[in-house]
Design a protein around this motif. Structure first.
Motif, PDB file in Angstrom:
ATOM      1  N   TYR A  26      -5.764  -7.592   2.630  1.00  0.00           N
ATOM      2  CA  TYR A  26      -5.460  -6.693   1.530  1.00  0.00           C
ATOM      3  C   TYR A  26      -5.861  -7.359   0.219  1.00  0.00           C
ATOM      4  O   TYR A  26      -5.575  -8.529   0.004  1.00  0.00           O
ATOM      5  CB  TYR A  26      -3.952  -6.418   1.542  1.00  0.00           C
ATOM      6  CG  TYR A  26      -3.418  -5.755   0.308  1.00  0.00           C
ATOM      7  CD1 TYR A  26      -2.764  -6.500  -0.666  1.00  0.00           C
ATOM      8  CD2 TYR A  26      -3.550  -4.394   0.106  1.00  0.00           C
ATOM      9  CE1 TYR A  26      -2.259  -5.898  -1.804  1.00  0.00           C
ATOM     10  CE2 TYR A  26      -3.047  -3.783  -1.025  1.00  0.00           C
ATOM     11  CZ  TYR A  26      -2.410  -4.543  -1.978  1.00  0.00           C
ATOM     12  OH  TYR A  26      -1.925  -3.953  -3.109  1.00  0.00           O
ATOM     13  N   VAL A  47       0.853  -1.186   0.000  1.00  0.00           N
ATOM     14  CA  VAL A  47       0.000   0.000   0.000  1.00  0.00           C
ATOM     15  C   VAL A  47       0.890   1.238   0.000  1.00  0.00           C
ATOM     16  O   VAL A  47       1.790   1.366   0.821  1.00  0.00           O
ATOM     17  CB  VAL A  47      -0.943   0.002   1.230  1.00  0.00           C
ATOM     18  CG1 VAL A  47      -1.771   1.274   1.275  1.00  0.00           C
ATOM     19  CG2 VAL A  47      -1.845  -1.231   1.209  1.00  0.00           C
ATOM     20  N   ASP A  48       0.627   2.151  -0.944  1.00  0.00           N
ATOM     21  CA  ASP A  48       1.462   3.345  -1.060  1.00  0.00           C
ATOM     22  C   ASP A  48       1.271   4.267   0.150  1.00  0.00           C
ATOM     23  O   ASP A  48       0.286   4.158   0.882  1.00  0.00           O
ATOM     24  CB  ASP A  48       1.145   4.097  -2.357  1.00  0.00           C
ATOM     25  CG  ASP A  48      -0.270   4.615  -2.356  1.00  0.00           C
ATOM     26  OD1 ASP A  48      -0.497   5.711  -1.824  1.00  0.00           O
ATOM     27  OD2 ASP A  48      -1.161   3.909  -2.880  1.00  0.00           O
ATOM     28  N   HIS A  62      -2.122   6.274   0.777  1.00  0.00           N
ATOM     29  CA  HIS A  62      -3.262   5.555   1.328  1.00  0.00           C
ATOM     30  C   HIS A  62      -2.942   4.875   2.652  1.00  0.00           C
ATOM     31  O   HIS A  62      -3.842   4.634   3.454  1.00  0.00           O
ATOM     32  CB  HIS A  62      -3.781   4.544   0.315  1.00  0.00           C
ATOM     33  CG  HIS A  62      -4.367   5.230  -0.875  1.00  0.00           C
ATOM     34  ND1 HIS A  62      -3.653   5.450  -2.016  1.00  0.00           N
ATOM     35  CD2 HIS A  62      -5.581   5.788  -1.072  1.00  0.00           C
ATOM     36  CE1 HIS A  62      -4.404   6.109  -2.882  1.00  0.00           C
ATOM     37  NE2 HIS A  62      -5.577   6.330  -2.333  1.00  0.00           N
ATOM     38  N   LEU A  63      -1.681   4.569   2.901  1.00  0.00           N
ATOM     39  CA  LEU A  63      -1.306   3.954   4.167  1.00  0.00           C
ATOM     40  C   LEU A  63      -1.664   4.874   5.329  1.00  0.00           C
ATOM     41  O   LEU A  63      -2.111   4.409   6.380  1.00  0.00           O
ATOM     42  CB  LEU A  63       0.190   3.618   4.189  1.00  0.00           C
ATOM     43  CG  LEU A  63       0.665   2.871   5.437  1.00  0.00           C
ATOM     44  CD1 LEU A  63      -0.075   1.547   5.611  1.00  0.00           C
ATOM     45  CD2 LEU A  63       2.170   2.648   5.356  1.00  0.00           C
ATOM     46  N   CYS A 100      -7.741  -2.180  -5.264  1.00  0.00           N
ATOM     47  CA  CYS A 100      -6.947  -2.083  -4.042  1.00  0.00           C
ATOM     48  C   CYS A 100      -7.842  -1.713  -2.859  1.00  0.00           C
ATOM     49  O   CYS A 100      -8.519  -0.690  -2.866  1.00  0.00           O
ATOM     50  CB  CYS A 100      -5.847  -1.054  -4.226  1.00  0.00           C
ATOM     51  SG  CYS A 100      -4.648  -1.065  -2.879  1.00  0.00           S
ATOM     52  N   VAL A 154     -10.912   0.397   3.473  1.00  0.00           N
ATOM     53  CA  VAL A 154     -10.224   1.604   3.015  1.00  0.00           C
ATOM     54  C   VAL A 154      -9.671   1.337   1.621  1.00  0.00           C
ATOM     55  O   VAL A 154      -8.894   0.396   1.429  1.00  0.00           O
ATOM     56  CB  VAL A 154      -9.081   2.000   3.985  1.00  0.00           C
ATOM     57  CG1 VAL A 154      -8.371   3.249   3.482  1.00  0.00           C
ATOM     58  CG2 VAL A 154      -9.613   2.200   5.390  1.00  0.00           C
ATOM     59  N   ASP A 161      -4.242   6.825   5.554  1.00  0.00           N
ATOM     60  CA  ASP A 161      -5.674   6.629   5.814  1.00  0.00           C
ATOM     61  C   ASP A 161      -5.915   5.320   6.553  1.00  0.00           C
ATOM     62  O   ASP A 161      -6.702   5.263   7.498  1.00  0.00           O
ATOM     63  CB  ASP A 161      -6.472   6.629   4.504  1.00  0.00           C
ATOM     64  CG  ASP A 161      -6.515   7.989   3.832  1.00  0.00           C
ATOM     65  OD1 ASP A 161      -6.135   8.997   4.475  1.00  0.00           O
ATOM     66  OD2 ASP A 161      -6.937   8.048   2.653  1.00  0.00           O
ATOM     67  N   VAL A 162      -5.246   4.253   6.119  1.00  0.00           N
ATOM     68  CA  VAL A 162      -5.401   2.956   6.777  1.00  0.00           C
ATOM     69  C   VAL A 162      -4.968   3.047   8.234  1.00  0.00           C
ATOM     70  O   VAL A 162      -5.666   2.560   9.136  1.00  0.00           O
ATOM     71  CB  VAL A 162      -4.593   1.863   6.035  1.00  0.00           C
ATOM     72  CG1 VAL A 162      -4.564   0.570   6.837  1.00  0.00           C
ATOM     73  CG2 VAL A 162      -5.160   1.620   4.640  1.00  0.00           C
ATOM     74  N   ALA A 197      -2.609   7.398  -6.026  1.00  0.00           N
ATOM     75  CA  ALA A 197      -1.754   6.315  -5.534  1.00  0.00           C
ATOM     76  C   ALA A 197      -0.434   6.262  -6.281  1.00  0.00           C
ATOM     77  O   ALA A 197       0.511   5.653  -5.815  1.00  0.00           O
ATOM     78  CB  ALA A 197      -2.466   4.972  -5.651  1.00  0.00           C
ATOM     79  N   CYS A 221      -7.368   1.860  -1.632  1.00  0.00           N
ATOM     80  CA  CYS A 221      -5.965   2.284  -1.780  1.00  0.00           C
ATOM     81  C   CYS A 221      -5.581   2.295  -3.254  1.00  0.00           C
ATOM     82  O   CYS A 221      -4.501   1.873  -3.629  1.00  0.00           O
ATOM     83  CB  CYS A 221      -5.048   1.377  -0.968  1.00  0.00           C
ATOM     84  SG  CYS A 221      -5.268  -0.393  -1.241  1.00  0.00           S
ATOM     85  N   ASP A 222      -6.503   2.777  -4.088  1.00  0.00           N
ATOM     86  CA  ASP A 222      -6.186   2.905  -5.503  1.00  0.00           C
ATOM     87  C   ASP A 222      -6.631   4.265  -6.007  1.00  0.00           C
ATOM     88  O   ASP A 222      -7.084   5.096  -5.234  1.00  0.00           O
ATOM     89  CB  ASP A 222      -6.825   1.779  -6.320  1.00  0.00           C
ATOM     90  CG  ASP A 222      -8.338   1.734  -6.184  1.00  0.00           C
ATOM     91  OD1 ASP A 222      -8.915   2.560  -5.446  1.00  0.00           O
ATOM     92  OD2 ASP A 222      -8.958   0.866  -6.809  1.00  0.00           O
TER      93      ASP A 222
END
Length: 143
Positions: A69, A36-37, A40-41, A74, A130, A43-44, A137, A132-133
Motif C-alpha cells: 500500500y 483504504v476506504d 475502494h476496498l 493512494c 488499484v 475494488d481491491v 474516497a 484508492c484516492d
C-alpha cells in the motif's frame, strides 16, 4: 506512516490451498488494508479475488499472494504467483459461457496490470495496481 511512504508488503502463502481459501484471502486483505476506504476496498477485494481465482482455475493453483500500500498517491499493488507459464488474457465472454470475465474485471478496476515471468520456476506473477484516492474516497465529498 508519513505521506508518500509505503507500508511493508504483506504476503500469504497459498500453496496447497483450494478455492474455499478465497473467503480467507478477502478477510486477510480487508484486515490488512485498514487505511483504504470502503469505496475502494471493494475494488481491491474484487481484483485480489479475481487474480487468485485465475491462479486456481488456470495457473495450477496460487503459490503466494502479496499486497502493498502506498498512501500518496493512494495505490494498492497486488501480486499473485502461480506455477503455470501461460499468461492470462482479457477475453470478451459470450452470453452462454459461465466464465471468462475475471481478467476483464481486473482490467476495468485496476489502473494497470501485467505479468512477469519467474525465471527458473516455470511460473509467473500476475500483478495489478488499484487506485484508492480521488473525491469519491472522502465520505463527505461534494459531487
Amino acid at each position: 506512516m508519513p505521506d508518500g511512504t509505503e507500508a511493508p508488503p504483506w504476503s500469504w502463502d497459498l500453496r496447497g490451498s483450494s478455492a474455499p481459501a478465497l473467503v480467507q484471502v478477502r478477510r486477510w486483505a480487508s484486515r490488512t488494508l485498514t487505511e483504504v476506504d470502503d469505496v475502494h476496498l471493494g475494488d481491491v477485494l474484487m481484483v485480489v479475488t479475481e487474480l487468485v481465482t485465475n491462479a486456481y482455475d488456470h495457473g495450477q493453483g496460487p503459490l503466494e499472494v502479496r499486497m502493498d500500500y502506498r498512501r500518496t498517491p493512494c495505490l494498492v499493488h497486488i501480486e499473485v504467483d502461480d506455477s503455470c507459464p501461460d499468461h492470462p488474457v482479457v477475453a470478451a465472454p459470450g452470453h452462454t459461457t459461465p466464465g471468462g470475465r475475471g481478467m476483464l474485471i481486473v482490467e476495468k478496476l485496476a489502473v494497470g496490470w501485467g505479468v512477469r515471468d519467474r525465471p527458473g520456476t516455470g511460473g509467473k506473477t500476475v500483478w495489478a495496481d488499484v487506485a484508492c484516492d480521488g473525491p469519491e474516497a472522502q465520505p463527505d465529498a461534494q459531487t
